[in-house]
Design a protein around this motif. Sequence first.
Motif, PDB file in Angstrom:
ATOM      1  N   ALA A 116       0.839  -1.208   0.000  1.00  0.00           N
ATOM      2  CA  ALA A 116       0.000   0.000   0.000  1.00  0.00           C
ATOM      3  C   ALA A 116       0.867   1.248   0.000  1.00  0.00           C
ATOM      4  CB  ALA A 116      -0.919  -0.004   1.205  1.00  0.00           C
ATOM      5  N   ARG A 117       0.415   2.280  -0.714  1.00  0.00           N
ATOM      6  CA  ARG A 117       1.113   3.556  -0.780  1.00  0.00           C
ATOM      7  C   ARG A 117       0.090   4.684  -0.631  1.00  0.00           C
ATOM      8  NH1 ARG A 117       4.372   0.276  -0.442  1.00  0.00           N
ATOM      9  NH2 ARG A 117       6.326  -0.055  -1.590  1.00  0.00           N
ATOM     10  N   LEU A 118       0.393   5.617   0.239  1.00  0.00           N
ATOM     11  CA  LEU A 118      -0.502   6.753   0.398  1.00  0.00           C
ATOM     12  C   LEU A 118      -0.337   7.685  -0.796  1.00  0.00           C
ATOM     13  CD1 LEU A 118      -2.506   8.179   2.346  1.00  0.00           C
ATOM     14  CD2 LEU A 118      -0.551   9.448   3.247  1.00  0.00           C
ATOM     15  N   GLN A 119      -1.452   7.948  -1.491  1.00  0.00           N
ATOM     16  CA  GLN A 119      -1.377   8.773  -2.691  1.00  0.00           C
ATOM     17  C   GLN A 119      -1.772  10.221  -2.419  1.00  0.00           C
ATOM     18  OE1 GLN A 119      -2.990   6.839  -6.077  1.00  0.00           O
ATOM     19  NE2 GLN A 119      -2.704   8.576  -7.459  1.00  0.00           N
ATOM     20  N   GLU A 120      -2.901  10.438  -1.749  1.00  0.00           N
ATOM     21  CA  GLU A 120      -3.354  11.794  -1.456  1.00  0.00           C
ATOM     22  C   GLU A 120      -4.112  11.820  -0.129  1.00  0.00           C
ATOM     23  OE1 GLU A 120      -2.400  14.243  -3.149  1.00  0.00           O
ATOM     24  OE2 GLU A 120      -2.115  13.631  -5.238  1.00  0.00           O
ATOM     25  N   VAL A 121      -4.131  13.007   0.489  1.00  0.00           N
ATOM     26  CA  VAL A 121      -4.951  13.241   1.678  1.00  0.00           C
ATOM     27  C   VAL A 121      -5.691  14.558   1.478  1.00  0.00           C
ATOM     28  CG1 VAL A 121      -4.994  13.668   4.158  1.00  0.00           C
ATOM     29  CG2 VAL A 121      -3.375  12.008   3.226  1.00  0.00           C
ATOM     30  N   PHE A 122      -7.020  14.512   1.673  1.00  0.00           N
ATOM     31  CA  PHE A 122      -7.838  15.711   1.554  1.00  0.00           C
ATOM     32  C   PHE A 122      -8.531  15.987   2.882  1.00  0.00           C
ATOM     33  CE2 PHE A 122      -7.607  13.917  -2.709  1.00  0.00           C
ATOM     34  CZ  PHE A 122      -7.246  15.024  -3.477  1.00  0.00           C
ATOM     35  N   LEU A 123      -8.810  17.253   3.100  1.00  0.00           N
ATOM     36  CA  LEU A 123      -9.419  17.668   4.359  1.00  0.00           C
ATOM     37  C   LEU A 123     -10.546  18.653   4.087  1.00  0.00           C
ATOM     38  CD1 LEU A 123      -8.875  17.424   7.529  1.00  0.00           C
ATOM     39  CD2 LEU A 123      -7.642  19.580   7.291  1.00  0.00           C
ATOM     40  N   ASN A 124     -11.712  18.396   4.666  1.00  0.00           N
ATOM     41  CA  ASN A 124     -12.810  19.357   4.686  1.00  0.00           C
ATOM     42  C   ASN A 124     -12.995  19.814   6.123  1.00  0.00           C
ATOM     43  OD1 ASN A 124     -13.593  19.526   1.998  1.00  0.00           O
ATOM     44  ND2 ASN A 124     -14.959  17.756   2.129  1.00  0.00           N
ATOM     45  N   ILE A 125     -13.051  21.129   6.313  1.00  0.00           N
ATOM     46  CA  ILE A 125     -13.233  21.647   7.656  1.00  0.00           C
ATOM     47  C   ILE A 125     -14.244  22.795   7.615  1.00  0.00           C
ATOM     48  CG2 ILE A 125     -11.326  23.313   7.519  1.00  0.00           C
ATOM     49  CD1 ILE A 125     -10.648  22.510  10.436  1.00  0.00           C
ATOM     50  N   GLY A 126     -15.117  22.839   8.617  1.00  0.00           N
ATOM     51  CA  GLY A 126     -16.171  23.856   8.648  1.00  0.00           C
ATOM     52  C   GLY A 126     -17.517  23.217   8.896  1.00  0.00           C
ATOM     53  N   ASN A 127     -18.549  23.699   8.153  1.00  0.00           N
ATOM     54  CA  ASN A 127     -19.896  23.148   8.290  1.00  0.00           C
ATOM     55  C   ASN A 127     -20.320  23.083   9.753  1.00  0.00           C
ATOM     56  OD1 ASN A 127     -22.323  22.104   7.392  1.00  0.00           O
ATOM     57  ND2 ASN A 127     -21.587  19.982   7.366  1.00  0.00           N
ATOM     58  N   LYS A 128     -20.037  24.200  10.468  1.00  0.00           N
ATOM     59  CA  LYS A 128     -20.374  24.321  11.885  1.00  0.00           C
ATOM     60  C   LYS A 128     -19.647  23.280  12.734  1.00  0.00           C
ATOM     61  CE  LYS A 128     -24.858  26.477  11.027  1.00  0.00           C
ATOM     62  NZ  LYS A 128     -26.330  26.429  11.253  1.00  0.00           N
ATOM     63  N   ALA A 129     -18.318  23.344  12.682  1.00  0.00           N
ATOM     64  CA  ALA A 129     -17.420  22.565  13.548  1.00  0.00           C
ATOM     65  C   ALA A 129     -17.376  21.079  13.204  1.00  0.00           C
ATOM     66  CB  ALA A 129     -17.786  22.753  15.014  1.00  0.00           C
ATOM     67  N   LYS A 130     -17.399  20.761  11.909  1.00  0.00           N
ATOM     68  CA  LYS A 130     -17.244  19.383  11.455  1.00  0.00           C
ATOM     69  C   LYS A 130     -15.916  19.220  10.724  1.00  0.00           C
ATOM     70  CE  LYS A 130     -21.324  18.047  12.844  1.00  0.00           C
ATOM     71  NZ  LYS A 130     -21.474  17.093  13.978  1.00  0.00           N
ATOM     72  N   ILE A 131     -15.442  17.994  10.669  1.00  0.00           N
ATOM     73  CA  ILE A 131     -14.212  17.706   9.935  1.00  0.00           C
ATOM     74  C   ILE A 131     -14.373  16.393   9.183  1.00  0.00           C
ATOM     75  CG2 ILE A 131     -13.123  16.529  11.919  1.00  0.00           C
ATOM     76  CD1 ILE A 131     -10.429  17.668  10.902  1.00  0.00           C
ATOM     77  N   GLU A 132     -13.891  16.376   7.954  1.00  0.00           N
ATOM     78  CA  GLU A 132     -13.873  15.165   7.134  1.00  0.00           C
ATOM     79  C   GLU A 132     -12.473  15.006   6.564  1.00  0.00           C
ATOM     80  OE1 GLU A 132     -18.452  15.651   5.384  1.00  0.00           O
ATOM     81  OE2 GLU A 132     -16.708  15.900   4.054  1.00  0.00           O
ATOM     82  N   MET A 133     -11.926  13.815   6.660  1.00  0.00           N
ATOM     83  CA  MET A 133     -10.613  13.557   6.091  1.00  0.00           C
ATOM     84  C   MET A 133     -10.674  12.341   5.186  1.00  0.00           C
ATOM     85  SD  MET A 133      -6.880  13.375   7.889  1.00  0.00           S
ATOM     86  CE  MET A 133      -6.815  11.628   8.129  1.00  0.00           C
ATOM     87  N   TYR A 134     -10.097  12.484   4.000  1.00  0.00           N
ATOM     88  CA  TYR A 134     -10.104  11.410   3.015  1.00  0.00           C
ATOM     89  C   TYR A 134      -8.672  10.995   2.700  1.00  0.00           C
ATOM     90  CZ  TYR A 134     -14.768  13.377   2.303  1.00  0.00           C
ATOM     91  OH  TYR A 134     -16.038  13.867   2.490  1.00  0.00           O
ATOM     92  N   GLU A 135      -8.391   9.729   2.896  1.00  0.00           N
ATOM     93  CA  GLU A 135      -7.096   9.163   2.522  1.00  0.00           C
ATOM     94  C   GLU A 135      -7.290   8.334   1.251  1.00  0.00           C
ATOM     95  OE1 GLU A 135      -5.046   8.225   6.851  1.00  0.00           O
ATOM     96  OE2 GLU A 135      -6.191   6.676   5.830  1.00  0.00           O
TER      97      GLU A 135
END
Length: 255
Positions: A116-135
């Motif tokens: 396995a190799r990590l290719q990208e990491v994305f981050l969503n932050i906001g939406n009234k104190a929510k966080i989403e992270m995509y690996e």
Amino acid sequence: QKESSSSNNSKGGSKGSSSSRRERQSARKASEAILMKQTQNILDELEEEFTVEKNRDLEKILSLTQKLISLNSNLQKNDIQSLIKAKEFYGYKLVWAGSDEAICHIGTGLHKVPLARLQEVFLNIGNKAKIEMYEVIRILGPFPNVKNTLLGDVSIMSKNKKRNNNNNNNNNNNNEKMLDIQFNSMIDGTGKEILAGTSENIRNVDLSVLYASEQIVICKVPDSDDDEEEKDDGSNLLIFFQEVDVEAELELLRV
């Protein structure tokens, strides 16, 4: 006659005060304009550095990063709280990680499995104190990419709140903010959601934000109590640049 003279002096003083206030406002706006221009110049240089895929100039990246932090520290310029409280999500892409340990501090660490190799990491932050992270993880061989999703809540940690992974008290950055991230859900590569279920299963992550704006978020993994002195080699840094459409990027990666 004396009363008239007193009245005129009062009016003159009022005009002088108003003029002085306008001058101060004008000077402040001019100072802010200079700061914004200097900040943008540094951001442009950093963005240019990050377009290079290999053999990046570590010394230059760290120097530009420190300049950006120092430039905005004196004016207490750190928009992370505004980003968190925003009604909409702000999207970012990880463009620099000082070490694999820094990535694992906030992520799942599942890219460390064989093939396995990590290719990208994305981050969503906001939406009234929510966080989403995509690996996005690439599996070597004739296999599709895998996307792991971490979902949770985020807030600014109060100054008197401490965990075992507290930030270094010797830090001179007055603008630093400590994020209190609570991941309560994970969606693995098969699309199966794994809920925290109980408070004991919630994953707590502390992340120090040195500088944040709509364009960039510069984070630092807090030094542990075992660290005798603050790291300055960049190994604990994570730098995210603005990504206008995270969903579109994920589609391009076929996940």
